[in-house]
Design a protein around this motif. Structure first.
Motif, PDB file in Angstrom:
ATOM      1  N   LEU A 170      -8.244  15.189   9.500  1.00 14.59           N
ATOM      2  CA  LEU A 170      -8.478  13.777   9.848  1.00 14.59           C
ATOM      3  C   LEU A 170      -8.553  12.889   8.600  1.00 14.59           C
ATOM      4  N   LYS A 171      -7.627  13.140   7.683  1.00 11.84           N
ATOM      5  CA  LYS A 171      -7.555  12.340   6.464  1.00 11.84           C
ATOM      6  C   LYS A 171      -6.982  10.968   6.782  1.00 11.84           C
ATOM      7  N   MET A 172      -7.598   9.921   6.230  1.00 14.22           N
ATOM      8  CA  MET A 172      -7.115   8.565   6.454  1.00 14.22           C
ATOM      9  C   MET A 172      -5.725   8.408   5.830  1.00 14.22           C
ATOM     10  N   THR A 173      -4.778   7.960   6.652  1.00 18.29           N
ATOM     11  CA  THR A 173      -3.389   7.880   6.220  1.00 18.29           C
ATOM     12  C   THR A 173      -2.840   6.479   6.440  1.00 18.29           C
ATOM     13  N   SER A 174      -2.125   5.980   5.447  1.00 23.69           N
ATOM     14  CA  SER A 174      -1.495   4.661   5.547  1.00 23.69           C
ATOM     15  C   SER A 174      -0.121   4.779   6.178  1.00 23.69           C
ATOM     16  N   SER A 175       0.336   3.708   6.811  1.00 22.23           N
ATOM     17  CA  SER A 175       1.679   3.686   7.361  1.00 22.23           C
ATOM     18  C   SER A 175       2.709   3.732   6.237  1.00 22.23           C
ATOM     19  N   ALA A 176       3.929   4.117   6.582  1.00 26.96           N
ATOM     20  CA  ALA A 176       5.012   4.149   5.595  1.00 26.96           C
ATOM     21  C   ALA A 176       5.264   2.760   5.017  1.00 26.96           C
ATOM     22  N   VAL A 177       5.145   1.727   5.852  1.00 27.02           N
ATOM     23  CA  VAL A 177       5.347   0.355   5.383  1.00 27.02           C
ATOM     24  C   VAL A 177       4.258  -0.046   4.389  1.00 27.02           C
ATOM     25  N   LYS A 178       3.010   0.335   4.648  1.00 23.13           N
ATOM     26  CA  LYS A 178       1.939   0.005   3.698  1.00 23.13           C
ATOM     27  C   LYS A 178       2.166   0.715   2.361  1.00 23.13           C
ATOM     28  N   GLN A 179       2.572   1.964   2.424  1.00 21.80           N
ATOM     29  CA  GLN A 179       2.807   2.707   1.186  1.00 21.80           C
ATOM     30  C   GLN A 179       3.880   2.022   0.341  1.00 21.80           C
ATOM     31  N   TYR A 180       4.955   1.569   0.989  1.00 24.14           N
ATOM     32  CA  TYR A 180       6.006   0.860   0.255  1.00 24.14           C
ATOM     33  C   TYR A 180       5.457  -0.444  -0.317  1.00 24.14           C
ATOM     34  N   ALA A 181       4.698  -1.185   0.482  1.00 23.99           N
ATOM     35  CA  ALA A 181       4.162  -2.470   0.037  1.00 23.99           C
ATOM     36  C   ALA A 181       3.238  -2.303  -1.165  1.00 23.99           C
ATOM     37  N   GLU A 182       2.409  -1.272  -1.140  1.00 21.06           N
ATOM     38  CA  GLU A 182       1.507  -1.023  -2.274  1.00 21.06           C
ATOM     39  C   GLU A 182       2.291  -0.684  -3.537  1.00 21.06           C
ATOM     40  N   GLN A 183       3.337   0.127  -3.376  1.00 16.49           N
ATOM     41  CA  GLN A 183       4.147   0.523  -4.533  1.00 16.49           C
ATOM     42  C   GLN A 183       4.857  -0.669  -5.166  1.00 16.49           C
ATOM     43  N   HIS A 184       5.101  -1.717  -4.379  1.00 22.36           N
ATOM     44  CA  HIS A 184       5.848  -2.875  -4.870  1.00 22.36           C
ATOM     45  C   HIS A 184       4.985  -4.127  -5.008  1.00 22.36           C
ATOM     46  N   GLY A 185       3.675  -3.955  -4.943  1.00 26.35           N
ATOM     47  CA  GLY A 185       2.748  -5.046  -5.200  1.00 26.35           C
ATOM     48  C   GLY A 185       2.805  -6.181  -4.200  1.00 26.35           C
ATOM     49  N   LEU A 186       3.118  -5.871  -2.947  1.00 20.21           N
ATOM     50  CA  LEU A 186       3.208  -6.906  -1.923  1.00 20.21           C
ATOM     51  C   LEU A 186       1.857  -7.085  -1.233  1.00 20.21           C
ATOM     52  N   PRO A 187       1.447  -8.317  -0.965  1.00 20.49           N
ATOM     53  CA  PRO A 187       0.199  -8.550  -0.227  1.00 20.49           C
ATOM     54  C   PRO A 187       0.265  -7.916   1.166  1.00 20.49           C
ATOM     55  N   ILE A 188      -0.862  -7.384   1.641  1.00 21.39           N
ATOM     56  CA  ILE A 188      -0.891  -6.632   2.892  1.00 21.39           C
ATOM     57  C   ILE A 188      -2.027  -7.128   3.790  1.00 21.39           C
ATOM     58  N   LEU A 189      -1.743  -7.245   5.075  1.00 18.50           N
ATOM     59  CA  LEU A 189      -2.760  -7.463   6.101  1.00 18.50           C
ATOM     60  C   LEU A 189      -2.658  -6.330   7.114  1.00 18.50           C
ATOM     61  N   GLN A 190      -3.825  -5.819   7.558  1.00 19.62           N
ATOM     62  CA  GLN A 190      -3.864  -4.720   8.525  1.00 19.62           C
ATOM     63  C   GLN A 190      -4.840  -5.053   9.655  1.00 19.62           C
ATOM     64  N   PRO A 191      -4.475  -5.969  10.528  1.00 15.06           N
ATOM     65  CA  PRO A 191      -5.406  -6.388  11.568  1.00 15.06           C
ATOM     66  C   PRO A 191      -5.565  -5.355  12.675  1.00 15.06           C
ATOM     67  N   GLU A 192      -6.781  -5.202  13.175  1.00 14.29           N
ATOM     68  CA  GLU A 192      -7.004  -4.416  14.378  1.00 14.29           C
ATOM     69  C   GLU A 192      -6.552  -5.205  15.598  1.00 14.29           C
ATOM     70  N   LYS A 193      -6.849  -6.511  15.583  1.00 13.50           N
ATOM     71  CA  LYS A 193      -6.492  -7.376  16.698  1.00 13.50           C
ATOM     72  C   LYS A 193      -5.641  -8.533  16.181  1.00 13.50           C
ATOM     73  N   LEU A 194      -4.509  -8.751  16.817  1.00 18.71           N
ATOM     74  CA  LEU A 194      -3.559  -9.751  16.330  1.00 18.71           C
ATOM     75  C   LEU A 194      -3.984 -11.187  16.660  1.00 18.71           C
ATOM     76  N   ARG A 195      -4.996 -11.346  17.509  1.00 25.77           N
ATOM     77  CA  ARG A 195      -5.520 -12.682  17.802  1.00 25.77           C
ATOM     78  C   ARG A 195      -6.785 -12.997  17.004  1.00 25.77           C
ATOM     79  N   ASP A 196      -7.157 -12.103  16.111  1.00 22.74           N
ATOM     80  CA  ASP A 196      -8.359 -12.321  15.300  1.00 22.74           C
ATOM     81  C   ASP A 196      -8.208 -13.594  14.470  1.00 22.74           C
ATOM     82  N   PRO A 197      -9.177 -14.521  14.557  1.00 26.48           N
ATOM     83  CA  PRO A 197      -9.053 -15.809  13.854  1.00 26.48           C
ATOM     84  C   PRO A 197      -8.851 -15.667  12.352  1.00 26.48           C
TER      85      PRO A 197
END
Length: 313
Positions: free
Chosen positions: A41-68
């Motif tokens: 049960l190791k915490m794992t990032s999505s493939a898209v997040k891994q790419y974004a981190e490698q390329h210094g792109l800002p990331i948002l990971q919302p649980e709820k897409l309507r969150d203010p």
């Protein structure tokens, strides 16, 4: 244009990479929250997040897409357009936010195979052709106005994996072409054609993966390759002691034969394992016993005696 990219799996990474190498600017990436996976049960990032981190792109990971707070952070990126590839259904407050709207890349020839698993279902259903489509998002799943479409042949030897890789490569160029066309105002979205009873591509669950032994050999062959290597077709055998042996099946062949005994399990204990179906035999070439690694049929038969096992239908 200023682009926000939304996606999760490997399939989406190819398109994100293409945009990053285009004339457009990826100002942020939205993907799913990290999840516990595997036995530990190791915490794992999505493939898209891994790419974004490698390329210094800002990331948002919302649980709820309507969150203010998420909506505020998303708006602060001041994107011209959102691009979605293999993500989640977006609420209107998200897809309607950017001035140029939001488009999605879908791995089928819409309106056919709307849904979560278009690559798998196209092979399972024995299609000879599929493709990729870009379309504008609206409130209905995969039903927005289309922008561009590209076609791709499906061969008899294709699996979900090989077709996935080919469509991902097609999709990366189509996404950039779509961005260029929207920026230059050379693309006009058009309504999807009306098709009576289109094939759908619902999400595939574990219970859906059991091999349907009552079907023809060709249908079973398509079923296995349409689920290979993930989530993988499954089968089980019952030993003389009543124990159940379960497997993931990755590779089979079909041999047509008129006198095959339906449901019969046949093996020489060394080189082959085959199951009789209505019009021949399904030869199992590679599999993964429950809790073990993937192996060839020869490797499997060296460690397992299944000479008296019967098929668990």
């Amino acid at each position: 244009m200023r682009v926000v990219f939304m996606g999760t799996p490997d399939f989406a990474v190819s398109s994100l990479d293409a945009i990053c190498h285009s004339s457009h600017e990826v100002v942020g990436v939205v993907t799913v929250p990290d999840r516990p996976t595997g036995r530990g049960l190791k915490m794992t990032s999505s493939a898209v997040k891994q790419y974004a981190e490698q390329h210094g792109l800002p990331i948002l990971q919302p649980e709820k897409l309507r969150d203010p707070q998420f909506l505020e952070d998303l708006k602060a990126w001041q994107a011209d357009i959102f691009v979605v590839v293999a993500f989640r259904m977006l609420p209107q407050c998200v897809w309607a936010m950017p001035p140029q709207g939001t488009f999605n890349l879908h791995a089928s020839l819409l309106p056919q195979y709307r849904g979560a698993a278009p690559i798998n279902w196209a092979i399972i259903n024995g299609e000879r052709e599929t493709g990729v489509t870009t379309f504008m998002l609206n409130e209905r799943i995969d039903e927005g106005r289309m922008l561009l479409q590209r076609r791709c042949d499906i061969s008899d030897s294709d699996t979900a994996e090989t077709l996935h890789d080919r469509l991902a490569e097609m999709g990366r160029s189509l996404v950039v072409e779509t961005l260029n066309g929207i920026e230059s105002h050379s693309l006009t979205p058009f309504s999807q054609p009306v098709v009576e009873n289109p094939n759908l591509a619902p999400k595939i669950f574990k219970a859906d993966c059991a091999i349907p032994w009552d079907k023809s050999g060709e249908e079973i062959y398509n079923f296995v390759r349409g689920l290979s290597p993930y989530p993988a077709a499954t089968m089980s055998l019952i030993s003389t002691t009543g124990a159940e042996l379960s497997f993931k099946i990755y590779e089979v062949t079909f041999v047509q034969q008129n006198d095959a005994e339906k449901g019969m399990v046949d093996t020489d204990g060394k080189r082959y394992l085959r199951v009789g179906v209505s019009d021949g035999f399904i030869n199992i070439l590679s599999l993964q016993p429950n809790g073990k690694r993937r192996m060839t049929i020869e490797e499997f038969l060296r460690g397992y005696n299944i000479s008296n096992c019967i098929l668990n239908k």
